[in-house]
Design a protein around this motif. Structure first.
Motif, short mmCIF file in Angstrom:
data_model
loop_
_atom_site.label_atom_id
_atom_site.label_comp_id
_atom_site.label_asym_id
_atom_site.label_seq_id
_atom_site.Cartn_x
_atom_site.Cartn_y
_atom_site.Cartn_z
N LYS A 34 -9.34 0.79 -0.49
CA LYS A 34 -8.05 0.13 -0.26
C LYS A 34 -7.37 0.65 1.01
N ARG A 35 -7.58 1.92 1.33
CA ARG A 35 -7.05 2.45 2.60
C ARG A 35 -7.73 1.74 3.76
N ASP A 36 -9.04 1.60 3.66
CA ASP A 36 -9.79 0.89 4.70
C ASP A 36 -9.30 -0.56 4.82
N GLU A 37 -9.04 -1.18 3.67
CA GLU A 37 -8.54 -2.55 3.67
C GLU A 37 -7.18 -2.63 4.37
N MET A 38 -6.29 -1.67 4.07
CA MET A 38 -4.98 -1.64 4.72
C MET A 38 -5.13 -1.52 6.22
N TYR A 43 0.87 -1.18 0.00
CA TYR A 43 0.00 0.00 0.00
C TYR A 43 0.90 1.23 0.00
N THR A 44 0.67 2.13 -0.95
CA THR A 44 1.55 3.27 -1.15
C THR A 44 0.76 4.57 -1.29
N GLN A 53 2.80 -0.01 3.59
CA GLN A 53 2.50 -1.17 4.43
C GLN A 53 2.64 -2.36 3.50
N ILE A 54 3.49 -3.31 3.88
CA ILE A 54 3.85 -4.41 3.01
C ILE A 54 3.42 -5.73 3.64
N PHE A 55 2.82 -6.57 2.80
CA PHE A 55 2.39 -7.90 3.21
C PHE A 55 2.99 -8.90 2.24
N ILE A 56 3.66 -9.90 2.77
CA ILE A 56 4.21 -10.98 1.96
C ILE A 56 3.56 -12.27 2.45
N GLY A 57 2.73 -12.83 1.61
CA GLY A 57 1.94 -13.98 2.04
C GLY A 57 1.07 -13.57 3.20
#
Length: 87
Positions: A42-46, A9-10, A58-62
């Motif tokens: 997408k902000r709400d999702e983050m 998320y950027t 905010q980074i998600f790997i798997g």
């Protein structure tokens, strides 16, 4: 084994976001980028995925919430990023 799903998320003009994407690009990692500059779903999702997170990236790997650019760089320095990217 295939690479795990990567979501980042950027926001527009974010230097930390650029740095994180540059690190992932250097690993030829495919990722989904979600620009939350203007807020929205997408902000709400983050925020749902990373409660309390107010900064980007905010980074998600798997299933792993890595955090931001500094945390991603720390994983790389510690030699743990490649294993995480390999799944």
């Amino acid at each position: 084994m295939s690479q795990p799903k990567i979501d980042i998320y950027t926001k527009f003009g974010c230097g930390y976001c650029f740095r994180a994407k540059q690190l992932l690009d250097g690993r030829n990692a495919q990722y989904n980028e979600f620009d939350i500059t203007m807020g929205g779903a997408k902000r709400d999702e983050m925020l749902e995925r990373a409660p309390g997170a107010r900064t980007v990236p905010q980074i998600f790997i798997g299933d792993t919430h890595v955090g931001g650019s500094d945390e991603l760089a720390a994983l790389d320095r510690d030699g743990k990023l490649d294993a995480l990217l390999a799944g």
